[in-house]
Design a protein around this motif. Structure first.
Motif, PDB file in Angstrom:
ATOM      1  N   GLY A 119       0.926  -1.242   0.093  1.00  0.00           N
ATOM      2  CA  GLY A 119      -0.059  -0.054   0.015  1.00  0.00           C
ATOM      3  C   GLY A 119       0.825   0.986   0.174  1.00  0.00           C
ATOM      4  N   ASP A 120       2.295   1.237  -0.016  1.00  0.00           N
ATOM      5  CA  ASP A 120       2.804   2.302  -0.149  1.00  0.00           C
ATOM      6  C   ASP A 120       2.895   3.000  -1.289  1.00  0.00           C
ATOM      7  OD1 ASP A 120       3.861   1.840   2.647  1.00  0.00           O
ATOM      8  OD2 ASP A 120       5.712   0.890   1.869  1.00  0.00           O
ATOM      9  N   GLN A 121       2.371   2.506  -2.465  1.00  0.00           N
ATOM     10  CA  GLN A 121       2.531   2.886  -3.697  1.00  0.00           C
ATOM     11  C   GLN A 121       1.032   2.588  -4.358  1.00  0.00           C
ATOM     12  OE1 GLN A 121       3.979   1.259  -7.916  1.00  0.00           O
ATOM     13  NE2 GLN A 121       5.717   2.476  -6.936  1.00  0.00           N
ATOM     14  N   PRO A 122       0.209   3.692  -4.895  1.00  0.00           N
ATOM     15  CA  PRO A 122      -1.024   3.549  -5.448  1.00  0.00           C
ATOM     16  C   PRO A 122      -0.776   2.733  -6.775  1.00  0.00           C
ATOM     17  CG  PRO A 122      -0.329   5.751  -5.742  1.00  0.00           C
ATOM     18  CD  PRO A 122       0.685   5.033  -4.846  1.00  0.00           C
ATOM     19  N   GLY A 123      -1.991   1.954  -6.862  1.00  0.00           N
ATOM     20  CA  GLY A 123      -2.071   1.177  -7.984  1.00  0.00           C
ATOM     21  C   GLY A 123      -2.641  -0.092  -8.129  1.00  0.00           C
ATOM     22  N   ASN A 124      -2.855  -0.759  -9.234  1.00  0.00           N
ATOM     23  CA  ASN A 124      -3.730  -2.200  -9.036  1.00  0.00           C
ATOM     24  C   ASN A 124      -2.818  -3.040  -8.691  1.00  0.00           C
ATOM     25  OD1 ASN A 124      -6.294  -0.965 -10.303  1.00  0.00           O
ATOM     26  ND2 ASN A 124      -4.980  -0.567 -11.985  1.00  0.00           N
ATOM     27  N   VAL A 125      -3.437  -4.152  -7.883  1.00  0.00           N
ATOM     28  CA  VAL A 125      -2.768  -5.370  -7.422  1.00  0.00           C
ATOM     29  C   VAL A 125      -3.318  -6.467  -7.940  1.00  0.00           C
ATOM     30  CG1 VAL A 125      -2.075  -6.388  -5.137  1.00  0.00           C
ATOM     31  CG2 VAL A 125      -2.066  -3.759  -5.246  1.00  0.00           C
ATOM     32  N   TYR A 126      -4.639  -6.705  -7.471  1.00  0.00           N
ATOM     33  CA  TYR A 126      -5.416  -8.035  -8.160  1.00  0.00           C
ATOM     34  C   TYR A 126      -6.732  -7.526  -7.844  1.00  0.00           C
ATOM     35  CZ  TYR A 126      -6.496 -12.913  -7.493  1.00  0.00           C
ATOM     36  OH  TYR A 126      -6.762 -14.187  -7.756  1.00  0.00           O
ATOM     37  N   SER A 127      -7.562  -8.064  -8.975  1.00  0.00           N
ATOM     38  CA  SER A 127      -9.099  -7.642  -9.059  1.00  0.00           C
ATOM     39  C   SER A 127      -9.818  -8.126  -8.096  1.00  0.00           C
ATOM     40  CB  SER A 127      -9.387  -8.132 -10.612  1.00  0.00           C
ATOM     41  OG  SER A 127      -8.923  -7.247 -11.356  1.00  0.00           O
ATOM     42  N   ARG A 128      -9.357  -8.806  -7.212  1.00  0.00           N
ATOM     43  CA  ARG A 128     -10.260  -9.026  -5.808  1.00  0.00           C
ATOM     44  C   ARG A 128     -10.687  -7.702  -5.278  1.00  0.00           C
ATOM     45  NH1 ARG A 128      -7.371 -12.475  -3.256  1.00  0.00           N
ATOM     46  NH2 ARG A 128      -6.740 -11.035  -1.495  1.00  0.00           N
TER      47      ARG A 128
END
Length: 398
Positions: free
Chosen positions: A55-64
């Motif tokens: 969570g230190d960097q914004p952006g997509n991780v996993y679509s869950r």
């Protein structure tokens, strides 16, 4: 979306936010929102992956729990409700369960209106109770019952207004004062009105939940839900979605985005037709009582005028007779769809006592006013005269 556009939209009217809020164009320059049909995302390197996951960097991780299409829907419904943040879920019931699981713990007490969707009651009494959360049920319209039900461990108050299916109107501002006097949260199910007709957060509520399946979609295509409120609480709600996975799909989010674009227009049309039918039904010999807050003699009419822009598309009525009479009425219709869903362009008709509220005990149904001769109609967008003709077929069979 760049900050300048966000600032413009923040000052825009509801219709504009319903069309534009949350929209982010990709490098392709598409005009309509794209569907990001992907389960995961590729990172530039291991360090970026670690920063995204932490969570230190914004952006997509996993679509869950992070998907651009879903995020656009979340931002749009939050903008319409005047909330800081929205979280999408897989259904309306998932929205309620997620809210409770994220913000309540064993030993907590919840006060709930007894006039809510039947499955909400079952979820609270049969399942949430297993985790040590006790629920007290009160009248949605008797403020003194809300006040008397407060305990030292009360953490949440929950209601829907107008209620399903009797259109009882709860005083959101007054019940919010009760909640805040005991440091509790007020959660309002805004499914029947949507933000086009009612904005509970502006009246003092802390959280709003939606079954997006209903009017937010508007055409009965997809199942989904939403929770909106302050970022502090929504962080916990999103944390539950991330861990437990009651996730909205990208395709469903895209469908709901299209539905939101016409929300106010549809809600006004639903409301106008429902009011016409409610007035007409009152004049019919086979009808015992009509429940619709748009009728001037409805007990909640004055309050509905105060906190709603219109009265919504759902009405109910008692026919003269018993369950068999109600069933004959329903079976005699030829235009309306016999289904428990609502918020559709197509008018639906249902017998609450044996469907939406069928899992409640007879005692609980009686307390909620769900009698055997009660019929609920969710008025769609058909011609009103055709709907009158169909209801006449039902009346002729009683």
């Amino acid at each position: 979306m760049d900050q300048e556009r966000r600032d413009v939209l923040a000052q825009a009217e509801l219709d504009t936010r319903a069309v534009r809020a949350g929209q982010v164009r990709t490098h392709e320059g598409e005009h309509a929102e794209p569907i990001f049909a992907t389960s995961s995302y590729v990172f530039a390197n291991a360090a970026e992956a670690a920063a995204r996951f932490s969570g230190d960097q914004p952006g997509n991780v996993y679509s869950r729990y992070t998907n651009p299409t879903v995020r656009t829907f979340e931002e749009r419904i939050a903008a319409l409700e005047g909330a800081e943040q929205g979280v999408a879920t897989s259904s309306g019931m998932a929205a309620i369960l997620t809210t409770c699981m994220a913000l309540l713990k064993a030993g907590d007490h919840l006060i709930c209106s007894r006039s809510v969707f039947g499955t909400t009651t079952v979820m609270l009494t049969k399942y949430l109770a297993k985790f040590g959360v006790e629920t007290s049920f009160v009248s949605p319209t008797r403020l003194e019952e809300w006040q008397a039900a407060v305990r030292p461990n009360t953490q949440m108050l929950f209601l829907e207004t107008p209620s399903n299916p009797l259109a009882e109107i709860a005083d959101i501002a007054a019940i919010a004062e009760v909640a805040h006097s005991c440091d509790s949260l007020l959660v309002v199910d805004n499914c029947f009105c949507t933000p086009a007709l009612q904005q509970p957060l502006a009246l003092g509520a802390d959280i709003v939940v939606h079954s997006a399946t209903k009017y937010l979609d508007g055409q009965g295509r997809c199942v989904g839900g939403a929770v909106v409120g302050r970022a502090e609480q929504m962080s916990e709600v999103l944390g539950f979605v991330r861990s437990a996975g009651p996730t909205m799909s990208a395709f469903n989010a895209w469908v709901f985005l299209k539905g939101l674009e016409t929300l106010r227009l549809r809600m006004e049309a639903h409301s106008a037709s429902a009011l016409t039918l409610a007035k007409w039904l009152r004049e019919q010999a086979g009808v015992e009582q009509v429940f619709y807050a748009g009728l001037p003699d409805h007990p909640g009419h004055a309050l509905a005028v105060k906190q709603q822009r219109a009265f919504g598309g759902v009405l109910s009525f008692r026919v003269k007779g018993d369950r068999d009479a109600a069933w004959r009425f329903i079976d005699a219709t030829r235009l309306m769809s016999i289904t428990a869903n609502l918020g559709d362009a197509k008018t639906t008709i249902v017998h609450p006592a044996t469907t939406t509220h069928g899992r409640l005990s007879e005692e609980d149904r009686k307390a909620a006013g769900i009698t055997d001769n009660l019929i609920r109609v969710a008025v769609g967008l058909e011609a009103v005269d055709d709907l009158k003709a169909d209801l006449s077929r039902g009346l002729a069979a009683v």
